[in-house]
Each structure stands twice: as C-alpha cells, then as structure tokens.
Design a protein around this motif. Sequence first.
Motif, PDB file in Angstrom:
ATOM      1  N   SER A   1     -22.853  11.273  54.727  1.00 54.44           N
ATOM      2  CA  SER A   1     -22.625  12.644  55.755  1.00 54.44           C
ATOM      3  C   SER A   1     -21.278  14.295  54.566  1.00 54.44           C
ATOM      4  O   SER A   1     -21.841  13.849  53.199  1.00 54.44           O
ATOM      5  CB  SER A   1     -22.034  11.992  56.978  1.00 54.44           C
ATOM      6  OG  SER A   1     -22.133  13.027  57.461  1.00 54.44           O
TER       7      SER A   1
ATOM      8  N   ALA B   1     -20.181  18.089  58.209  1.00 53.99           N
ATOM      9  CA  ALA B   1     -20.644  17.933  59.416  1.00 53.99           C
ATOM     10  C   ALA B   1     -20.333  18.543  60.968  1.00 53.99           C
ATOM     11  O   ALA B   1     -19.081  18.089  61.965  1.00 53.99           O
ATOM     12  CB  ALA B   1     -20.946  16.731  59.289  1.00 53.99           C
TER      13      ALA B   1
ATOM     14  N   HIS C   1     -26.407  16.319  59.265  1.00 57.51           N
ATOM     15  CA  HIS C   1     -25.328  14.994  59.262  1.00 57.51           C
ATOM     16  C   HIS C   1     -24.554  14.603  61.151  1.00 57.51           C
ATOM     17  O   HIS C   1     -24.709  13.673  61.255  1.00 57.51           O
ATOM     18  CB  HIS C   1     -24.619  15.468  58.380  1.00 57.51           C
ATOM     19  CG  HIS C   1     -25.101  15.223  57.333  1.00 57.51           C
ATOM     20  ND1 HIS C   1     -25.692  14.734  56.163  1.00 57.51           N
ATOM     21  CD2 HIS C   1     -24.927  16.788  56.059  1.00 57.51           C
ATOM     22  CE1 HIS C   1     -25.881  15.241  55.300  1.00 57.51           C
ATOM     23  NE2 HIS C   1     -25.679  16.190  54.757  1.00 57.51           N
TER      24      HIS C   1
ATOM     25  N   GLU D   1     -25.130  10.979  62.294  1.00 58.42           N
ATOM     26  CA  GLU D   1     -23.780  10.065  62.554  1.00 58.42           C
ATOM     27  C   GLU D   1     -23.611   9.854  63.922  1.00 58.42           C
ATOM     28  O   GLU D   1     -23.032   8.506  64.248  1.00 58.42           O
ATOM     29  CB  GLU D   1     -22.311  11.223  62.664  1.00 58.42           C
ATOM     30  CG  GLU D   1     -22.480  11.543  61.333  1.00 58.42           C
ATOM     31  CD  GLU D   1     -20.737  12.554  60.780  1.00 58.42           C
ATOM     32  OE1 GLU D   1     -20.426  12.624  59.869  1.00 58.42           O
ATOM     33  OE2 GLU D   1     -19.951  12.477  61.844  1.00 58.42           O
TER      34      GLU D   1
END
Length: 284
Positions: free
Chosen positions: A104, A108, A120, A124
């Motif tokens: 990531s 993000a 990202h 996540e």
Amino acid sequence: MIVITGATGQLGSRIVERVLDRVPATEVGVSVRDVTQAASLADRGVRVRSGDFTEPAGLAHAFEGADRVLIISASIRGAGAVAANLAAIDAARAAGAQRILYTSHQAASADSLFAPQLTHAATEDYLAGLGVPFTALRNGFYASTLGYYLGAARETGELVVPEDGPFSWTAHDDLAEAAAIALADDGVLDGVTPPLTAPELLDFEAVAAILSDLTGRTIKRVMAGDDEWKAAAVAGGMPEFAADFTLGMFRAARRGEFAVTDPTLEKLLGRPARTVREQLAAGL
C-alpha cells in the motif's frame, strides 16, 4: 511457502532477493506474467509460475501451497486496478494463505487527490474485512520518482515542476527489506502498518538544492502553473492522461498528503534509512 507477485518489477525483484537472504529458495515461489523473465530465479531453486491478476483462474496454480502471499499492487490505470488487486487477494485466500500482504502507500485514502491512493484505500478496506491475517505495507513515497524530473534539470539548470509540498522520499531497497522481514518473520507487522518512511521530508526546492550541491552546478527550482506545466508536458510527448495523473501527485503534495514520517521503518531495519542525498549521489 512464501509467494511473491510482481517478482520481476522494480520493487518485487528487490523483495525476492531480500527474502532469499532469509529463507531457502525451495520455500519461495513467484507469480509473474512472463515466466521467461524469471528464469534466473528458477535456476536458483525458486518456484516460478505464471500469474496475472486480470486472469484470476490462473492464480490458483500460481498461489498453490502458499502460506503467505505478497500482492504487489497492480500497475493498472483506473478502476481496473482495484478489481485486479481484489482478484489476487481472493485467490490467495482460496489457496489457504495464512497471511496476505499488500504493498500500500502511506497516503492511502478514499479522498486523496492522487489516484493510486484511492486504489490502495479500497484494497486495504477489502483486506481488513476478510477475516484473514493481513499486512498492508504503507510504503513511503518512492524516491525513484525523482528520476523522472532530475535528468532535464541537470541539463538545463532548472527544475520546472508545479507547486508541490513535502514528500516522504523513501528508497525501494529499504522498503523491499521491510517487506522481506514482514514475509519471513512472524508477528513483525500486522494489519495496516504505520507509514514506512525515511525520516526526512523534502519538497522539490530542497531536492534541487541537494542536486546543486552534488553536481556543483546551480539547479534552480522553477514553479510552473498546473495548466502551464501540463501543456508543456503534453507538447513534449507525455500522454494527456499521464500529465493529469502527475498533476494529481503535486496537488496531493501541496495538500500535505505526503508530509508524514515515522520511525517504524528504521526500527524494523535496525539501521538508518537511505537519505535522498545518498540516493542521488549513487545515481550520479
């Protein structure tokens, strides 16, 4: 077995080497789109299999027997990147991976001005909702990005870029080592990590000053308006979508999205992170 995707890329190839410093080659597998590009890894005993995030059916073979899978974020433009990342995550889970790791970024966010951060953030969120142990490696801003701008500056003496802000410039080599540690060692990094960054924040004016010092030639940072910079970039051969993409980076920087540092990376490495000066000096 540890399986690493994108193993022939700029970050992935470095991660593989650092993992092999810690784990026997027979316990490492790679998933790559073109297996011929990973022939040298196969010669060293690494399991090399074909895998493409956009063809999820083939990932079952690529991830077979994996205890841990590192998914390097898909380098695909637009919404397709999220779909590709999620397909790879699903395949890793189906293969029985006990931990899924993902590359990531420290910025993000679902409301970022820089497009990759949206990818990202969505990835996540998906990882966090699976109920599988995961690690989202929030990498600092790749210092190699500077290479796109400094070549012309050395020739002209002017670093012409839009208004920016501080960046957490961080070396690929350091981030690769951190990823390898997270893959090889239990309980090192869990969940969404703190920002994995070098300790200094530098804008382009500071970078120009370092470059001036290293080269002995004055490099002047010249601020261009967004429209002016885009017009010049497109006239110079940059595709319009790429110019817009790059402007997103500068707009995010001046909003402060990359103005974050954290000691976690250096603590994990057990040494200082590489500085921008060191990286520029090596490049020169």
